[in-house]
Design a protein around this motif. Structure first.
Motif, mmCIF file in Angstrom:
data_model
loop_
_atom_site.group_PDB
_atom_site.id
_atom_site.type_symbol
_atom_site.label_atom_id
_atom_site.label_comp_id
_atom_site.label_asym_id
_atom_site.label_seq_id
_atom_site.Cartn_x
_atom_site.Cartn_y
_atom_site.Cartn_z
ATOM 1 N N GLU A 77 5.596 4.057 4.964
ATOM 2 C CA GLU A 77 5.825 4.007 6.404
ATOM 3 C C GLU A 77 6.436 2.680 6.850
ATOM 4 O O GLU A 77 7.168 2.630 7.854
ATOM 5 N N HIS A 78 6.150 1.611 6.115
ATOM 6 C CA HIS A 78 6.634 0.281 6.502
ATOM 7 C C HIS A 78 7.782 -0.204 5.619
ATOM 8 O O HIS A 78 8.147 -1.389 5.664
ATOM 9 N N ASN A 79 8.331 0.686 4.815
ATOM 10 C CA ASN A 79 9.488 0.364 3.965
ATOM 11 C C ASN A 79 9.235 -0.776 2.983
ATOM 12 O O ASN A 79 10.074 -1.643 2.775
ATOM 13 N N HIS A 80 8.044 -0.788 2.376
ATOM 14 C CA HIS A 80 7.714 -1.778 1.361
ATOM 15 C C HIS A 80 7.757 -1.135 -0.028
ATOM 16 O O HIS A 80 7.472 0.061 -0.182
ATOM 17 N N THR A 81 8.098 -1.945 -1.006
ATOM 18 C CA THR A 81 7.969 -1.528 -2.397
ATOM 19 C C THR A 81 6.739 -2.202 -2.976
ATOM 20 O O THR A 81 6.566 -3.423 -2.828
ATOM 21 N N LEU A 82 5.902 -1.456 -3.639
ATOM 22 C CA LEU A 82 4.636 -1.962 -4.163
ATOM 23 C C LEU A 82 4.730 -2.324 -5.641
ATOM 24 O O LEU A 82 5.531 -1.765 -6.376
ATOM 25 N N VAL B 61 -14.345 -1.395 7.236
ATOM 26 C CA VAL B 61 -13.014 -1.989 7.096
ATOM 27 C C VAL B 61 -12.276 -1.297 5.951
ATOM 28 O O VAL B 61 -12.535 -1.575 4.778
ATOM 29 N N GLN B 62 -11.381 -0.405 6.276
ATOM 30 C CA GLN B 62 -10.609 0.296 5.256
ATOM 31 C C GLN B 62 -9.114 0.343 5.585
ATOM 32 O O GLN B 62 -8.349 1.020 4.919
ATOM 33 N N ASN B 63 -8.722 -0.396 6.619
ATOM 34 C CA ASN B 63 -7.316 -0.407 6.989
ATOM 35 C C ASN B 63 -6.502 -1.198 5.959
ATOM 36 O O ASN B 63 -7.012 -2.097 5.291
ATOM 37 N N VAL B 64 -5.242 -0.838 5.833
ATOM 38 C CA VAL B 64 -4.334 -1.542 4.934
ATOM 39 C C VAL B 64 -3.736 -2.718 5.702
ATOM 40 O O VAL B 64 -3.322 -2.569 6.855
ATOM 41 N N SER B 65 -3.700 -3.884 5.067
ATOM 42 C CA SER B 65 -3.155 -5.071 5.733
ATOM 43 C C SER B 65 -2.405 -5.930 4.724
ATOM 44 O O SER B 65 -2.485 -5.707 3.512
#
Length: 277
Positions: free
Chosen positions: A238-243, A124-128
């Motif tokens: 890719e998802h237009n998020h600011t971290l 499990v290494q996907n970003v969610s």
């Protein structure tokens, strides 16, 4: 059981389910004494002595030591009973609390092992994005020198927890003020977070969670953790998020449990903004 005036030690042992050794010990300390002992060293007990055995067993069930039983049984007044039971209740509450803390500590680590095994099994290494429940943690601010082992198995934090008479449980979480500076190797300060088993002074608590956060597991050595940071950053782009800017590293399984670094599991958690339209 057919009653009679006296019973041998063998009969008492058989009827009451006690060893002869135990009965001799009770005689020695004066809890149950034979009514008469003949010259041949045989012990004989009256029916009253026989009926004292269930009482002693019940006191033992309640956690009373033999020395404590003797005082209660011999004096047998309300005041002695009340004070003895009150003292025993206090003692047992303390034992119950200690056992609960032990259980919680083991259960929390058991759950972490299960979590890490699942992450490794399914890679499990996907970003969610997930909701992280709000939690209260004891915190400790300190300098950070990119020495992960010393930061996770943290002597200063351990000493601090002991100084405030508390105990910790669950995973170590380290909060860094800026994920980009952390990735560049420029992060000089960090905050260690961990749940406590005893109630913590509100001034010594920090809250974490209570909102949606981006999450990704890092598998392997912490020296390579930037690879997972880069995956998160790419996903956010890719998802237009600011971290961030804050980032939390939650050490699921690490030096505390195993030494094989390739099997370390760390969850990276960051605050995210709503997607840009």
């Amino acid at each position: 059981m057919k009653s009679k005036s006296s019973y041998s030690i063998g009969e008492v042992s058989k009827i009451c389910g006690l060893s002869k050794k135990a009965l001799r010990h009770y005689d020695k300390i004066g809890i149950i004494k034979p009514d008469r002992s003949c010259g041949n060293n045989y012990r004989y007990y009256s029916r009253a002595s026989l009926l004292a055995v269930p009482v002693i067993k019940y006191y033992k069930q309640m956690g009373f030591k033999l020395s404590e039983m003797k005082d209660v049984i011999e004096r047998g007044d309300y005041r002695t009973l009340r004070e003895s039971f009150k003292s025993k209740l206090k003692e047992l509450r303390e034992v119950e609390e200690a056992v609960f803390r032990n259980y919680t500590s083991v259960k929390d680590w058991y759950d972490l092992v299960l979590e890490a095994e699942s992450v490794l099994l399914y890679k499990v290494q996907n970003v969610s994005v997930k909701f992280v429940e709000d939690g209260s943690y004891c915190f400790y601010d300190q300098e950070f020198e990119y020495d992960y082992r010393a930061s996770i198995i943290n002597i200063e934090f351990t000493n601090y927890i002991e100084s405030i008479d508390n105990e910790i449980t669950g995973p170590v979480i380290i909060r860094f003020p800026d994920y980009e500076e952390k990735m560049k190797g420029n992060c000089q300060h960090a905050t260690v977070l961990q749940k406590t088993l005893k109630k913590c002074d509100p001034e010594k608590e920090a809250h974490f969670g209570g909102r949606m956060m981006v999450s990704a597991y890092h598998i392997g050595d912490h020296e390579n953790i930037n690879q997972t940071y880069e995956r998160i950053a790419q996903w956010a782009k890719e998802h237009n998020h600011t971290l961030g800017p804050e980032v939390y590293e939650r050490y699921v399984v690490d030096y505390w449990s195993i030494q094989e670094r390739e099997k370390f599991v760390t969850e990276i958690l960051m605050n995210i903004s709503e997607p840009k339209k």
